[in-house]
Write a protein that holds these residues in place. Sequence first.
Motif, short mmCIF file in Angstrom:
data_model
loop_
_atom_site.label_atom_id
_atom_site.label_comp_id
_atom_site.label_asym_id
_atom_site.label_seq_id
_atom_site.Cartn_x
_atom_site.Cartn_y
_atom_site.Cartn_z
N PRO A 1 0.80 -1.25 0.00
CA PRO A 1 0.00 0.00 0.00
C PRO A 1 0.82 1.28 0.00
CG PRO A 1 -0.18 -1.19 2.10
CD PRO A 1 0.48 -2.11 1.14
N PHE A 2 1.98 1.29 0.66
CA PHE A 2 2.78 2.52 0.67
C PHE A 2 3.32 2.83 -0.72
CE2 PHE A 2 6.95 4.62 1.06
CZ PHE A 2 6.54 5.80 1.63
N LEU B 1 15.96 -11.01 7.33
CA LEU B 1 17.02 -10.44 6.50
C LEU B 1 16.69 -8.99 6.13
CD1 LEU B 1 17.66 -13.44 4.07
CD2 LEU B 1 19.08 -12.75 6.01
N ASP B 2 15.41 -8.70 6.00
CA ASP B 2 14.97 -7.34 5.66
C ASP B 2 14.77 -6.48 6.91
OD1 ASP B 2 14.99 -8.17 3.03
OD2 ASP B 2 12.87 -8.67 3.01
N THR B 3 14.17 -7.06 7.95
CA THR B 3 13.97 -6.29 9.18
C THR B 3 15.31 -5.93 9.82
OG1 THR B 3 13.66 -8.35 10.42
CG2 THR B 3 11.68 -7.23 9.63
N TRP B 4 16.33 -6.78 9.63
CA TRP B 4 17.67 -6.47 10.12
C TRP B 4 18.17 -5.18 9.46
CZ3 TRP B 4 22.42 -5.39 8.18
CH2 TRP B 4 23.52 -5.46 9.04
N VAL B 5 17.98 -5.07 8.15
CA VAL B 5 18.42 -3.87 7.43
C VAL B 5 17.69 -2.64 7.95
CG1 VAL B 5 18.43 -2.71 5.18
CG2 VAL B 5 19.10 -5.13 5.35
N PHE B 6 16.36 -2.72 8.03
CA PHE B 6 15.59 -1.56 8.47
C PHE B 6 15.97 -1.14 9.90
CE2 PHE B 6 12.31 -3.40 5.41
CZ PHE B 6 12.65 -2.52 4.40
N LYS C 1 4.88 -7.25 1.81
CA LYS C 1 4.24 -6.33 2.77
C LYS C 1 5.23 -5.90 3.85
CE LYS C 1 0.58 -4.29 4.61
NZ LYS C 1 1.16 -3.71 5.85
N VAL C 2 6.08 -6.81 4.31
CA VAL C 2 7.11 -6.47 5.29
C VAL C 2 8.05 -5.40 4.73
CG1 VAL C 2 9.14 -7.35 6.53
CG2 VAL C 2 7.04 -8.71 6.47
N VAL C 3 8.46 -5.57 3.48
CA VAL C 3 9.33 -4.59 2.83
C VAL C 3 8.62 -3.24 2.67
CG1 VAL C 3 10.44 -4.01 0.63
CG2 VAL C 3 10.81 -6.26 1.66
N ASP C 4 7.37 -3.29 2.26
CA ASP C 4 6.59 -2.06 2.09
C ASP C 4 6.48 -1.29 3.41
OD1 ASP C 4 4.73 -0.49 0.25
OD2 ASP C 4 3.37 -0.94 1.91
N ASP C 5 6.18 -2.00 4.49
CA ASP C 5 6.09 -1.36 5.81
C ASP C 5 7.44 -0.78 6.23
OD1 ASP C 5 3.42 -2.01 6.03
OD2 ASP C 5 3.77 -3.83 7.21
N GLY C 6 8.52 -1.53 5.98
CA GLY C 6 9.85 -1.06 6.35
C GLY C 6 10.25 0.19 5.59
N ILE C 7 9.96 0.22 4.30
CA ILE C 7 10.28 1.40 3.49
C ILE C 7 9.49 2.62 3.98
CG2 ILE C 7 10.05 2.42 1.18
CD1 ILE C 7 10.72 -0.34 0.03
N LYS C 8 8.25 2.41 4.31
CA LYS C 8 7.42 3.50 4.83
C LYS C 8 8.05 4.11 6.08
CE LYS C 8 2.75 4.54 6.51
NZ LYS C 8 1.40 3.98 6.79
#
Length: 371
Positions: A71-72, A174-179, A232-239
């Motif tokens: 959505p973001f 792996l993505d939440t670690w980056v964020f 969706k995890v990536v989208d939330d993290g980018i937001k």
Amino acid sequence: MLLFFILGLLVHFVFFGSIFDIYFTSPLVHGMTPQFTPLPPPAKRLVLFVADGLRADTLYELDENGNPRAPFIRNIIMHEGSWGISHTRVPTESRPGHVALIAGFYEDVSAVAKGWKENPVGFDSLVNESKYTWSWGSPDILTMFAKGVGGDHIYTYSYDAESEDFGAHDVTKLDTWVFDNVKEFFHAARNNRSLFSKVNEEKIVFFLHLLGIDTNGHAHRPTSREYKDNVKVVDDGIKEIVSMLEHFYGNDGKTAFIFTSDHGMTDWGFHGAGHPSETLTPFVTWGAGIKYPQKVSAQKFDDAFLKEWKLENWKRQDIHQGILPVDYLNNTDLFKAESMFTNAMQILEQFKVKMTQKKEATLPVFFTPFK
């Protein structure tokens, strides 16, 4: 018959040898004079998000309930920036994909011999030309842009190689670690005068390499719930990161954002070849110097994607490697013209170097320059 056989064998050897001469020779040209656009750029910094292994259709399509999967990013497409499809080339692998994105050329096949783990030849890149670059993600990707670069201006933060476990239960980490590490970095920058000064310089790059989607695709396939939930995890993290950066820089309007992917993936969880599921990747950009969404009543594309994705009224602008995407730029005609001219001059510099190399390796009687 013997003569015919020998002649045929010779022809086959010539054709076989030509493959190595054409495809296993580096495409890079060294020694050009760098060309620069004289006008000031609209952005002071670039934030590059690369979702490894993300297919264009998975990002842009609506889910089974008719809601956007990201959505973001969907909101960016409709209200803040420009979007399209990035057409990648084979081999659709992470290393050559990132080299194309960040260094601007398609890596030669000779890199296969080294497993794409080492630089077969030196190359220039956006990262190398930056004032400072900070990058987070997989060590396989980040280190190849920092290796052999002079100066102390490239900083990499990588997790353990063992973390890239295709069989792990939850690889979204792996993505939440980056964020999480990016957030910690900017929190530290507020209290560190030297770091605060660096991140406020011009020509800054922040590169976030997000490997979770690719890993989930290999383990569970792109049609799986795990792969789609990871989007969706990536989208939330980018937001969260975008909001944090805008707050950190006081909404100064000098940040450009790009969200894209290095390659896609087939339905059975592989990539490397040239199927559209592997070569069609998303490209969404917004911020300083980028055009706002353009509403249209008709578009030139003859594929069915736009209607499937319910995006037929927002102008789609595809990206092709090596072509300056002028239509993405929100700037004066003078700036666009200067950018195109600089691009042409850089290509001319390559021609000059190649001509010199050819002249030195060719007998004068056989060297005839074009008019």
